[in-house]
Design a protein around this motif. Structure first.
Motif, mmCIF file in Angstrom:
data_model
loop_
_atom_site.group_PDB
_atom_site.id
_atom_site.type_symbol
_atom_site.label_atom_id
_atom_site.label_comp_id
_atom_site.label_asym_id
_atom_site.label_seq_id
_atom_site.Cartn_x
_atom_site.Cartn_y
_atom_site.Cartn_z
ATOM 1 N N ARG A 99 0.835 -1.208 0.000
ATOM 2 C CA ARG A 99 0.000 0.000 0.000
ATOM 3 C C ARG A 99 0.874 1.265 0.000
ATOM 4 N N LEU A 100 1.922 1.258 0.820
ATOM 5 C CA LEU A 100 2.812 2.420 0.878
ATOM 6 C C LEU A 100 3.481 2.671 -0.471
ATOM 7 N N MET A 101 3.891 1.598 -1.158
ATOM 8 C CA MET A 101 4.522 1.766 -2.470
ATOM 9 C C MET A 101 3.512 2.236 -3.509
ATOM 10 N N GLY A 102 2.261 1.805 -3.374
ATOM 11 C CA GLY A 102 1.221 2.323 -4.262
ATOM 12 C C GLY A 102 1.095 3.827 -4.131
ATOM 13 N N GLN A 103 1.112 4.325 -2.889
ATOM 14 C CA GLN A 103 1.062 5.772 -2.662
ATOM 15 C C GLN A 103 2.294 6.453 -3.245
ATOM 16 N N TYR A 104 3.451 5.855 -3.016
ATOM 17 C CA TYR A 104 4.698 6.473 -3.473
ATOM 18 C C TYR A 104 4.744 6.583 -4.994
ATOM 19 N N LEU A 105 4.321 5.543 -5.677
ATOM 20 C CA LEU A 105 4.339 5.555 -7.139
ATOM 21 C C LEU A 105 3.300 6.530 -7.698
ATOM 22 N N HIS A 106 2.193 6.706 -6.982
ATOM 23 C CA HIS A 106 1.182 7.675 -7.414
ATOM 24 C C HIS A 106 1.755 9.086 -7.409
ATOM 25 N N LEU A 107 2.593 9.373 -6.399
ATOM 26 C CA LEU A 107 3.213 10.699 -6.285
ATOM 27 C C LEU A 107 4.505 10.798 -7.087
ATOM 28 N N ASN A 108 5.075 9.660 -7.453
ATOM 29 C CA ASN A 108 6.347 9.640 -8.199
ATOM 30 C C ASN A 108 6.229 8.678 -9.374
ATOM 31 N N PRO A 109 5.444 9.020 -10.372
ATOM 32 C CA PRO A 109 5.128 8.076 -11.465
ATOM 33 C C PRO A 109 6.303 7.760 -12.386
ATOM 34 N N GLN A 110 7.428 8.449 -12.204
ATOM 35 C CA GLN A 110 8.595 8.147 -13.048
ATOM 36 C C GLN A 110 9.236 6.807 -12.682
ATOM 37 N N HIS A 111 8.896 6.260 -11.514
ATOM 38 C CA HIS A 111 9.477 4.998 -11.068
ATOM 39 C C HIS A 111 8.563 3.820 -11.410
ATOM 40 N N GLU A 112 9.142 2.614 -11.398
ATOM 41 C CA GLU A 112 8.398 1.385 -11.670
ATOM 42 C C GLU A 112 8.538 0.437 -10.473
ATOM 43 N N CYS A 113 7.539 -0.421 -10.308
ATOM 44 C CA CYS A 113 7.616 -1.413 -9.242
ATOM 45 C C CYS A 113 6.957 -2.709 -9.699
ATOM 46 N N LEU A 114 7.619 -3.814 -9.410
ATOM 47 C CA LEU A 114 7.078 -5.148 -9.659
ATOM 48 C C LEU A 114 6.966 -5.872 -8.329
ATOM 49 N N ALA A 115 5.775 -6.326 -7.987
ATOM 50 C CA ALA A 115 5.597 -7.154 -6.794
ATOM 51 C C ALA A 115 5.797 -8.611 -7.185
ATOM 52 N N VAL A 116 6.557 -9.346 -6.364
ATOM 53 C CA VAL A 116 6.831 -10.767 -6.637
ATOM 54 C C VAL A 116 6.370 -11.586 -5.438
ATOM 55 N N HIS A 117 5.431 -12.500 -5.690
ATOM 56 C CA HIS A 117 4.965 -13.416 -4.656
ATOM 57 C C HIS A 117 5.588 -14.782 -4.910
ATOM 58 N N VAL A 118 6.285 -15.312 -3.901
ATOM 59 C CA VAL A 118 6.930 -16.615 -4.033
ATOM 60 C C VAL A 118 6.015 -17.680 -3.442
ATOM 61 N N HIS A 119 5.614 -18.617 -4.275
ATOM 62 C CA HIS A 119 4.691 -19.696 -3.926
ATOM 63 C C HIS A 119 5.518 -20.905 -3.517
ATOM 64 N N HIS A 120 5.603 -21.185 -2.192
ATOM 65 C CA HIS A 120 6.414 -22.295 -1.697
ATOM 66 C C HIS A 120 5.677 -23.633 -1.755
ATOM 67 N N GLY A 121 4.342 -23.571 -1.808
ATOM 68 C CA GLY A 121 3.565 -24.795 -1.842
ATOM 69 C C GLY A 121 3.529 -25.561 -0.531
ATOM 70 N N LEU A 122 3.893 -24.898 0.575
ATOM 71 C CA LEU A 122 3.924 -25.588 1.862
ATOM 72 C C LEU A 122 2.555 -25.631 2.532
ATOM 73 N N SER A 123 1.701 -24.693 2.194
ATOM 74 C CA SER A 123 0.376 -24.623 2.815
ATOM 75 C C SER A 123 -0.695 -25.008 1.802
ATOM 76 N N GLN A 124 -1.781 -25.594 2.297
ATOM 77 C CA GLN A 124 -2.898 -25.908 1.416
ATOM 78 C C GLN A 124 -3.589 -24.642 0.923
ATOM 79 N N ASN A 125 -3.262 -23.513 1.549
ATOM 80 C CA ASN A 125 -3.846 -22.226 1.152
ATOM 81 C C ASN A 125 -2.958 -21.449 0.183
ATOM 82 N N ALA A 126 -1.845 -22.042 -0.236
ATOM 83 C CA ALA A 126 -0.861 -21.309 -1.029
ATOM 84 C C ALA A 126 -1.445 -20.748 -2.322
#
Length: 439
Positions: free
Chosen positions: A35-62
């Motif tokens: 959420r904080l990075m969403g705000q930051y990019l809204h105010l500073n649109p010259q930057h880029e951000c990629l969120a990476v979620h690592v799926h370990h497969g350890l939980s049945q909810n993964a």
């Protein structure tokens, strides 16, 4: 407050458009950071951000967590991808450590040159990390715990929330009505960090409310001491290092200096540091061993070996002496265990003759009992002795490809051709992961 800390943390690195990679587990901390990075990019649109979620497969909810991370990132206007990794359960490496190593390996792929990895560790995490280091009996390097900024891949790793408490982050998440996932394993106090989080640190904080800042200050001082030690020993380490990243035993000096040089040398390989007991064993049983010995010390998936008065860090591999594979001229054959590929290529002016009719071309790795005469040598010698003469370390002698014509050894990759198979019809090309060699 949290946003201003984030903005101040990033300001020093954003003179030009920047590419951020945000490690998004979906838990409270990384959800708030998203959420904080969403705000930051809204105010500073010259930057880029990629969120990476690592799926370990350890939980049945993964799978559910992965979908939620994708949705939350979309809501914040941030691109997101899911990286799937596989852990080897039941190995000698703990699940916690495996998951961490696999996670950072997956994140590393997305860091551009000069890019920045963002993770959401906070002051309570720092307190737990220092306590774990104390439990392990760590020195200044371990007690330094997590720095706010460290080199990572081809860029930097920033922890912009490191001075914020878990309570502050939770308050922010509730005030902004954020959703996040709750990993059920976080309640399992069989894991050391969870035990500290649920049973120990709450009592410490109740007794000493300023303990987070005090511990962070101690960690920072330990980090400064360790950095100073590395700086003072930098030139000595460079003098001891070989072109192949081996370490000269003669250049280690006294035990106190030598052990520190070994630690700094191991740090170049990004491996788990040996314990004090293991480091003592490296010094006593490997460094101090007799000159004609073949000493080694193993921990985790690596080992320190000594060869010709130099130390080598070697990855532990299963034995492949029974591995063999037929191959065809001019067609690369993939070798096992990251040993690259090997090709017997027809050419003019080569060193091998063509296989005769009925001579099946194959690759093997078992040198046991073989006696041959290399081109230019007088008389036959056992392959074990030839390996010694050519300076092949003992741990590589069963990992060096042997090329057979029928049932006869014709060449040893990177070393020599057997006289009976010399000619000018073929060359042997071994494209190893570490280097390309020919013979």
């Amino acid at each position: 407050m949290l946003y201003s800390r984030l903005a101040n943390s990033l300001q020093a690195y954003c003179d030009s458009p920047q590419h951020f990679v945000l490690a998004l587990s979906g838990g409270l901390d990384s959800r708030v950071l998203l959420r904080l990075m969403g705000q930051y990019l809204h105010l500073n649109p010259q930057h880029e951000c990629l969120a990476v979620h690592v799926h370990h497969g350890l939980s049945q909810n993964a799978d559910v967590w992965s979908q939620r991370c994708l949705e939350w990132a979309r809501q914040e206007g941030i691109e997101c991808c899911v990286e799937r990794v596989e852990l080897t359960l039941g190995s000698r490496v703990s699940v916690e450590q495996q998951a961490r190593e696999q996670r950072y390996q997956a994140l590393r792929k997305h860091i551009r040159p000069g890019g920045i990895l963002l993770t959401a560790q906070h002051a309570d995490d720092q307190l737990e990390t220092v306590l774990l280091a104390l439990k392990r009996g760590s020195g200044p390097a371990g007690l330094a715990a997590m720095a706010s900024s460290t080199p990572f891949a081809d860029g930097l790793h920033l922890r912009p929330l490191l001075s914020s408490s878990r309570a502050e982050i939770e308050c922010y998440g509730q005030q902004h009505q954020l959703e996040w996932v709750e990993d059920e394993s976080n309640q399992d106090t069989r894991y050391d960090r969870n035990f500290l989080r649920h049973e120990v640190t709450p009592q410490l904080i109740r007794r000493w409310s300023g303990i987070r800042k005090a511990v962070a200050r101690s960690a920072e001082l330990c980090g400064e001491q360790d950095a100073l030690l590395q700086e003072l020993l930098y030139e000595k380490l460079q003098q001891a290092l070989g072109a192949d990243q081996s370490l000269s035993v003669a250049a280690l000096g006294s035990e106190r200096v030598g052990k520190q040089l070994i630690r700094q040398w191991l740090g170049l390989f990004n491996v788990l540091m040996p314990s004090k007991v293991q480091l003592d064993q490296i010094w006593q049983t490997v460094v101090q061993a007799k000159a004609d010995a073949n000493p080694q010390l193993c921990w985790q998936q690596v080992q320190v070996r000594r060869f010709r008065q130099r130390l080598y860090l070697v990855e532990q591999w299963p034995d492949i002496q029974d591995w063999q594979q037929e191959c065809q001229l001019d067609q690369p054959s993939r070798l096992p265990q990251n040993l690259g590929s090997l090709t017997v290529r027809k050419t003019t002016g080569g060193q091998l003759r063509l296989p005769k009719e009925g001579e099946v071309l194959s690759i093997r790795f078992d040198p046991e009992g073989i006696e041959v005469k290399p081109v230019g040598r007088v008389g036959k010698r056992k392959l074990k002795k030839l390996f010694q003469e050519y300076g092949v370390p003992s741990w590589n002698r069963r990992r060096t490809p042997l090329i057979y014509y029928g049932d006869q050894l014709a060449a040893v990759a990177g070393l020599f051709v057997v006289e009976a198979f010399s000619g000018q019809d073929c060359d042997l090309e071994w494209h190893n992961d570490a280097s390309d060699v020919q013979c």
